[in-house]
Design a protein around this motif. Sequence first.
Motif, PDB file in Angstrom:
ATOM      1  N   LEU A  89       0.824  -1.210   0.000  1.00  0.00           N
ATOM      2  CA  LEU A  89       0.000   0.000   0.000  1.00  0.00           C
ATOM      3  C   LEU A  89       0.855   1.256   0.000  1.00  0.00           C
ATOM      4  CD1 LEU A  89      -2.613  -1.206   2.585  1.00  0.00           C
ATOM      5  CD2 LEU A  89      -3.090  -0.601   0.222  1.00  0.00           C
ATOM      6  N   LEU A 146       2.555   2.252   2.420  1.00  0.00           N
ATOM      7  CA  LEU A 146       2.634   2.831   3.766  1.00  0.00           C
ATOM      8  C   LEU A 146       4.005   2.564   4.385  1.00  0.00           C
ATOM      9  CD1 LEU A 146      -0.891   1.841   5.106  1.00  0.00           C
ATOM     10  CD2 LEU A 146      -0.127   4.133   4.515  1.00  0.00           C
ATOM     11  N   ARG A 178       2.526   3.617  -4.490  1.00  0.00           N
ATOM     12  CA  ARG A 178       1.957   4.960  -4.314  1.00  0.00           C
ATOM     13  C   ARG A 178       1.182   5.386  -5.546  1.00  0.00           C
ATOM     14  NH1 ARG A 178       0.636   5.967   0.401  1.00  0.00           N
ATOM     15  NH2 ARG A 178      -0.031   7.982  -0.339  1.00  0.00           N
ATOM     16  N   VAL A 229      -2.085   3.567  -5.588  1.00  0.00           N
ATOM     17  CA  VAL A 229      -2.997   4.149  -4.601  1.00  0.00           C
ATOM     18  C   VAL A 229      -3.579   5.448  -5.150  1.00  0.00           C
ATOM     19  CG1 VAL A 229      -3.069   5.349  -2.366  1.00  0.00           C
ATOM     20  CG2 VAL A 229      -2.019   3.093  -2.528  1.00  0.00           C
ATOM     21  N   ALA A 230      -2.715   6.288  -5.737  1.00  0.00           N
ATOM     22  CA  ALA A 230      -3.174   7.574  -6.263  1.00  0.00           C
ATOM     23  C   ALA A 230      -4.169   7.382  -7.402  1.00  0.00           C
ATOM     24  CB  ALA A 230      -1.979   8.402  -6.732  1.00  0.00           C
ATOM     25  N   GLY A 281      -6.353   5.120  -7.479  1.00  0.00           N
ATOM     26  CA  GLY A 281      -7.585   4.550  -6.939  1.00  0.00           C
ATOM     27  C   GLY A 281      -7.717   3.060  -7.203  1.00  0.00           C
ATOM     28  N   GLY A 295      -7.618  -0.863  -2.367  1.00  0.00           N
ATOM     29  CA  GLY A 295      -8.506  -0.697  -1.226  1.00  0.00           C
ATOM     30  C   GLY A 295      -8.015  -1.657  -0.172  1.00  0.00           C
ATOM     31  N   ALA A 296      -8.191  -1.301   1.088  1.00  0.00           N
ATOM     32  CA  ALA A 296      -7.664  -2.197   2.105  1.00  0.00           C
ATOM     33  C   ALA A 296      -8.400  -2.091   3.417  1.00  0.00           C
ATOM     34  CB  ALA A 296      -6.180  -1.931   2.336  1.00  0.00           C
ATOM     35  N   VAL A 354     -15.481   8.129   1.650  1.00  0.00           N
ATOM     36  CA  VAL A 354     -14.421   7.388   0.970  1.00  0.00           C
ATOM     37  C   VAL A 354     -14.737   7.229  -0.525  1.00  0.00           C
ATOM     38  CG1 VAL A 354     -13.206   5.186   0.853  1.00  0.00           C
ATOM     39  CG2 VAL A 354     -13.690   6.221   3.065  1.00  0.00           C
ATOM     40  N   LYS A 414     -16.248   9.196  -2.503  1.00  0.00           N
ATOM     41  CA  LYS A 414     -16.004  10.421  -3.264  1.00  0.00           C
ATOM     42  C   LYS A 414     -14.528  10.739  -3.448  1.00  0.00           C
ATOM     43  CE  LYS A 414     -20.478  12.055  -2.032  1.00  0.00           C
ATOM     44  NZ  LYS A 414     -21.390  12.873  -2.797  1.00  0.00           N
ATOM     45  N   LEU A 415     -13.668   9.980  -2.795  1.00  0.00           N
ATOM     46  CA  LEU A 415     -12.241  10.208  -2.987  1.00  0.00           C
ATOM     47  C   LEU A 415     -11.698   9.384  -4.167  1.00  0.00           C
ATOM     48  CD1 LEU A 415     -11.115  10.124   0.750  1.00  0.00           C
ATOM     49  CD2 LEU A 415     -11.509  12.129  -0.661  1.00  0.00           C
ATOM     50  N   TYR A 416     -12.505   8.450  -4.659  1.00  0.00           N
ATOM     51  CA  TYR A 416     -12.055   7.589  -5.755  1.00  0.00           C
ATOM     52  C   TYR A 416     -12.644   8.056  -7.083  1.00  0.00           C
ATOM     53  CZ  TYR A 416     -10.028   4.015  -2.709  1.00  0.00           C
ATOM     54  OH  TYR A 416      -9.243   3.336  -1.817  1.00  0.00           O
ATOM     55  N   ALA A 433     -13.247  -0.368   2.359  1.00  0.00           N
ATOM     56  CA  ALA A 433     -12.174  -0.945   1.550  1.00  0.00           C
ATOM     57  C   ALA A 433     -12.615  -1.144   0.097  1.00  0.00           C
ATOM     58  CB  ALA A 433     -11.704  -2.267   2.153  1.00  0.00           C
TER      59      ALA A 433
END
Lengths: 294, 244
Positions: free
Chosen positions: A50, A52, A68, A71-72, A74, A77-78, A98, A100-102, A141
């Motif tokens: 992920l 992280l 990264r 992830v950016a 989209g 998911g986790a 969440v 609306k962030l994708y 997720a």
Amino acid sequence: MNAIVFDHVSKDYGDVLAVDDVSLSIEPGKTVALLGPNGAGKSTSINMLLGLLRPSRGTVSVFGRTPRQAVAAGQMGAMLQSGQLIPELSVKELIDLVRKLYPEPLDLDEILKLADLTDLVKRRANKLSGGQSQRVRFALAIAGAPKALLLDEPTAAMDVESRLRFWESMRGYAAGGRTVLFATHYLEEADEHSDRVIVIARGKVVADGTAAQIKADVGGHAVRFTLGEQPAAGLDLLPGVTAVEVAAGTATLRTSDTDATLAGLYRGTTLDVRDLQLSGADLEDAFLALTRES
Amino acid sequence: MLYYAKTEALRMLRNRRYIIFVVLFPVVFYLINANIYGDQKDAGGVRMSTYLLVSMAAYGALASSMMSSAVPWAQERQSGWLRQLQITPLPSWAIIVTKLGAAMLLVLPSLLLVSAAAVLQQGVSMPAGQWLPLLLSLWIGTIPFIALGLFIGSLLSADAAQPAAMICMFALSLLGGLWFPIDAIGGTMRTLAHFMPSYHYANLGWNVIAGNGLPMSDVLIVVAWAVVLGGAAAYAYRRATVRA
């Protein structure tokens, strides 16, 4: 292109080597279990996937990109091991936040149905039971319709009933051709819910294949007898034997050839063999043998 | 990101502690003090009811800035919610910027309620040419305090952030002269007040109501504090979210 690739990945925390030169690849659309005891490196691997955590050596890639970047975009998911919700928000508000962030999320109704939350839409997060919170975390997720879904011991806090429902939800999501990787230390979960099991212990991959293959690889059978005070030396040299365990006066020999092992035991040793038992290995035996050997 | 800001604001409005300490407290405080001292005038001839409007609005804004930033932020970091956001496409800078924006939105209720109480109960009246710079400066001037709150929240655990934010908030309010006019207190306190960003912040408002307009020196000092504390918050945030 593979969904997930680890290329000679290691991760150390100071002197502790959490992941030790792991290389593996996972095809898209597969559901894979990452099976291992606590401290085997499961969470570290997932956090590296992920973005992280950064690997100390080697590279991790997801759909041909860095974690990264994936992830950016989209694509990820986790459900991480620890993760509380915002207590003052309702289930719907959390999921919408969440979603609306994708870029291309799932429909709210579909998420609610998959996560079995339709009756709890308006409930505030601080009024949810443990199992319900886990379902919401699963909903978060999958909210963004990620191509790769990572679940880190998702059923840890669930009762039997919730577990059944959870795996049903997971299957529902995986059915859309998505890649799912879940970490677990429950053998039955790995056996029942995945296409492929990767067993890791002490940061290394110790077995990789379908549950059936792993059982076969480890030595399909076990020979057990009471050893008492007699020495165990030499048992590992008997024909067919892949591993020897001695505990509380009982010897367990893992073997790929029961007949040869028994012949060797009776003809090649002077041991007094009592209480002889033969058994076909189950995944649990395989798992114990694998994680102990390494 | 807008929806994220909206939910951030919404959750604080549902938080009882926020409502009581940040929204109601300054209003009640204002009404009590204004009803006792409201008719007196300060050295410059401004009615105390107007002077207190600035003090209490500034206190409310300050309290709100710190309350809606430090502790919730520390909690989110610890509870794993931040990680949940970090694995969405939302870029890392957007998380902290949204926090700042939401915290600024949350300053408005106490700012506006204290003003409303002043107008309705104390009959305070000012020309629009004063109201506008007053409210705007008290609103935008909260940036350094929100940054301070986020700095604390990035640095400390939730348990430690709570008292740390409280101490900072009380120190800034008291030493900055928001509770008692610094002129009414001794010389040491007055010297100390000049080191407080909160004093210069409130001084923007006090100057506006005295008819002096916005004093450039105070504006610059508040901006400087915003830069320093903003930088500290950004640094602490990066440290808190760094990928080891």
